[in-house]
Design a protein around this motif. Structure first.
Motif, PDB file in Angstrom:
ATOM      1  N   LEU A 522       0.831  -1.212   0.000  1.00 31.30           N
ATOM      2  CA  LEU A 522       0.000   0.000   0.000  1.00 31.30           C
ATOM      3  C   LEU A 522       0.859   1.253   0.000  1.00 31.30           C
ATOM      4  N   ASN A 523       1.926   1.258   0.794  1.00 31.54           N
ATOM      5  CA  ASN A 523       2.814   2.418   0.818  1.00 31.54           C
ATOM      6  C   ASN A 523       3.499   2.623  -0.524  1.00 31.54           C
ATOM      7  N   ASP A 524       3.939   1.526  -1.132  1.00 30.04           N
ATOM      8  CA  ASP A 524       4.590   1.635  -2.441  1.00 30.04           C
ATOM      9  C   ASP A 524       3.621   2.141  -3.497  1.00 30.04           C
ATOM     10  N   VAL A 525       2.399   1.626  -3.476  1.00 33.36           N
ATOM     11  CA  VAL A 525       1.416   2.050  -4.466  1.00 33.36           C
ATOM     12  C   VAL A 525       1.060   3.518  -4.276  1.00 33.36           C
ATOM     13  N   THR A 526       0.872   3.932  -3.025  1.00 32.92           N
ATOM     14  CA  THR A 526       0.510   5.326  -2.753  1.00 32.92           C
ATOM     15  C   THR A 526       1.617   6.271  -3.205  1.00 32.92           C
ATOM     16  N   GLN A 544      -4.967  -5.325  -5.825  1.00 30.63           N
ATOM     17  CA  GLN A 544      -5.771  -6.535  -5.976  1.00 30.63           C
ATOM     18  C   GLN A 544      -4.906  -7.779  -5.833  1.00 30.63           C
ATOM     19  N   GLU A 545      -3.716  -7.773  -6.441  1.00 27.43           N
ATOM     20  CA  GLU A 545      -2.821  -8.924  -6.336  1.00 27.43           C
ATOM     21  C   GLU A 545      -2.271  -9.088  -4.925  1.00 27.43           C
ATOM     22  N   ALA A 546      -2.219  -8.009  -4.159  1.00 25.76           N
ATOM     23  CA  ALA A 546      -1.723  -8.103  -2.787  1.00 25.76           C
ATOM     24  C   ALA A 546      -2.758  -8.668  -1.830  1.00 25.76           C
ATOM     25  N   GLY A 547      -3.987  -8.841  -2.288  1.00 26.07           N
ATOM     26  CA  GLY A 547      -5.004  -9.458  -1.442  1.00 26.07           C
ATOM     27  C   GLY A 547      -6.073  -8.516  -0.950  1.00 26.07           C
ATOM     28  N   TYR A 548      -6.078  -7.272  -1.392  1.00 25.49           N
ATOM     29  CA  TYR A 548      -7.145  -6.357  -0.981  1.00 25.49           C
ATOM     30  C   TYR A 548      -8.456  -6.751  -1.672  1.00 25.49           C
TER      31      TYR A 548
END
Length: 623
Positions: A522-526, A544-548
């Motif tokens: 999440l931090n990397d994406v943000t 989505q691939e990370a499981g959210y």
């Protein structure tokens, strides 16, 4: 055992077992069902290897060893290590879930999507609906477990007229006999003929004799139309359809080239590109008593065949499937070597290590027996006497037992706890080596103590070999599943259920195989999206691939944009186009003009409102 020759092939890792050096040698028929005449000699080692691996998976390796001459084989302890390796590898290979994805389908929900995005979204929805009906996830589990265990798995597709869809089936690789033209066998070459063959046992109750069933897919030139028929002795066959003048009739849509004499057909997935090739299906049975040594699975006599009949009445004797490909997909567990077609089992290179582990478990069980019930030596004891015979009764060590010893009496016990501890250490050593040699790692097998991991980065380094293993296994399968989904699309086009047109690429996306640090993602994406490094589509897909819990990427993007007022303000400042901003926010188009105010004429002005030409623009009207 002395070897007369050094045999190196795809199953050389089983040469240390005497029954595998030459499965057809007299006295070494560990699997008598492989010695029937219809089994090709070149496939004996492959089929025997599948049997051995199945025995290890079922905790029957000791029985196999006893059958081949090991007198201690039946006492062998097998505690499920082979099955655990297979299931663990399968779990990491498949990941959390498998999703069918067609590139470009995420853009179909835009206000003005391109035409190719609409086609991609339609195909993706059709494929996912087909996968749900055909239990694709279950079929993948079946085929991939067989591939991990044996090194090979097989899918077949067949059009079912009654269900109006393609049926997906999995076969045991021991039934799979591909046939190449001479000199063309290579891992990249697709066989021109594929057979599936197995024995059907005799059924005295129903009056059925032992038979061999063979299903054959074969590519060949397009011929005249055929229809179900019967021979003089009542056997079902296919006969060529002839016209009123006795000439063969072509299938509707086929054309005859008067120059070459070949029949051409335009398939719905290749408009404007006629083909002269089609696939023929044959499904027949032979009595074992009608087969001799001169017949194998590749040369069964056609005059002895009893052809099967499909649900719609079609006799499966070279039935034209109306497609120019063989609907069979072979799944190798590993990337085949150059010139090879077969994959390698996960158990292949560690099979001897599993034998060592089973032997150590057996020794440990024996040592634990003498530790739990030690051997006792008595000296100077007064043993109980059997009153009827006058002989001492057998001595047993039981709780509450009391022996009366003389003044010089002594009792000694044999302590084997030290040997038991040494054996347990050896088991731990073998398990560590097993984890290293299979690249599953101790962390992947669950034997690593979490307290020994100082950080998540250290755990990621420890899982490095597992990541490379899963990456190589998925690389060997990616093209195969793309081919499978392409065949599904074309079979539905041939069945006139899906629209015609060129095949669109579709792939099977695997889920994450290891636990993901979702906070880090999440931090990397943000940070990446804020810096403009990631697009919004890429950022949402990473989440989505990370499981959210994101079910659809396009819908999630639309929800985000409807609330992205800061980005909309910057878009307005950059473009000055109000219509673009409203489209970005998902709002309807604004009314382009201001509605006119109707003027009332022909009536006197209000006494409190002066005429328009008498109004003082700088102040109130004069009195």
């Amino acid at each position: 055992m002395r070897l007369r020759e050094l045999l190196i092939d795809a199953w050389s890792w089983l040469n240390y077992k005497p029954a595998m050096v030459d499965p057809n040698r007299p006295g070494h028929h560990a699997f008598p069902e492989l010695n029937n005449s219809w089994v090709p000699a070149e496939d004996l080692r492959r089929l025997a290897a599948y049997k051995v691996l199945a025995a290890y998976d079922s905790n029957q390796a000791g029985q196999f060893a006893a059958f081949t001459g090991d007198q201690q084989g039946m006492e062998r302890r097998e505690l499920g290590d082979s099955s655990k390796l297979i299931d663990t590898t399968l779990g990491y290979l498949l990941g959390a879930e498998q999703t069918i994805v067609v590139p470009g389908a995420d853009h179909a929900d835009q206000d003005k999507p391109p035409a190719d995005a609409l086609l991609a979204a339609d195909l993706q929805a059709r494929l996912r609906d087909w996968a749900e009906k055909e239990l694709l996830s279950l079929r993948i589990q079946q085929a991939e477990r067989c591939s991990v265990r044996c090194g090979d798995g097989v899918y077949t597709l067949a059009w079912e007229p009654s269900k109006r869809r393609a049926l997906l089936r999995t076969y045991d690789p021991g039934f799979y006999f591909p046939e190449w033209d001479e000199g063309e066998q290579d891992s990249a070459e697709y066989p021109s003929r594929v057979h599936f063959a197995w024995e059907l046992p005799a059924d005295p109750v129903r009056g059925l004799k032992a038979r061999v069933r063979r299903i054959t897919y074969e590519l060949g030139p397009i011929g005249a139309a055929t229809a179900p028929g019967r021979t003089d002795d009542g056997r079902a066959i296919r006969e060529v359809v002839v016209g009123a003048e006795g000439d063969p009739v072509l299938t509707v849509g086929d054309t005859l080239d008067p120059v070459t004499g070949t029949v051409n057909r335009a398939y719905p997935w290749a408009p404007g590109k006629p083909s002269s090739t089609t696939c023929y299906l044959t499904d027949a049975e032979w009595l074992l008593e009608d087969l001799g040594r001169a017949h194998d699975v590749f040369s069964l006599p056609a005059d002895k065949a009893a052809y099967r009949v499909r649900s719609d009445g079609q006799v499966l004797d070279r039935l034209d499937l109306m497609c120019d490909f063989i609907p069979v997909v072979h799944i190798p567990n590993t990337i085949p070597d150059v010139g090879e077609h077969w994959g390698k089992s996960t158990l292949a290179t560690v099979l001897q290590l599993l034998d060592e582990l089973a032997a150590t478990d057996t020794d440990s069980a024996s040592a634990s027996a003498t530790t739990g019930t030690p051997i006792v030596a008595l000296a100077g004891a007064r043993l109980p006497i059997d009153r009827s015979t006058g002989q001492p009764l057998p001595v047993r060590v039981e709780a509450g037992t009391v022996w009366q010893l003389s003044d010089t009496g002594r009792m000694d016990t044999l302590d084997t706890s030290a040997q038991l501890a040494e054996l347990r250490q050896r088991i731990d050593h073998l398990l560590d080596r097993l984890a290293a040699n299979t690249r599953l790692t101790t962390a992947g097998l669950g034997s690593l103590d979490p307290a020994q991991v100082p950080s998540g980065y250290a755990l990621q380094l420890a899982l490095g070999p597992l990541d490379s293993l899963v990456g190589a296994m998925r690389l060997a399968r990616n093209h195969k599943y793309q081919l499978l989904l392409r065949m599904v699309q074309r079979l539905h086009q041939a069945g006139q259920e899906w629209p015609a047109g060129e095949s669109l690429p579709a792939s099977l996306v695997w889920g994450a195989h290891t636990p993901t640090d979702r906070t880090t993602v999440l931090n990397d994406v943000t940070a990446g999206y804020a810096a403009g490094v990631f697009s919004l589509e890429t950022a949402v897909r990473m989440l989505q691939e990370a499981g959210y819990p994101i079910e659809d990427v396009a819908e999630e993007i639309e929800r985000i944009q409807k609330r992205a007022f800061d980005q909309a303000a910057r878009l307005a400042d950059a473009t000055g186009d109000n219509a673009t901003v409203r489209e970005y926010l998902g709002l309807p188009e604004a009314d382009p003009g201001v509605p006119p105010v109707p003027l009332i004429t022909g009536q006197p002005a209000s006494p409190t409102t002066p005429p328009a030409d008498k109004v003082n623009p700088t102040g109130p009207a004069p009195r």
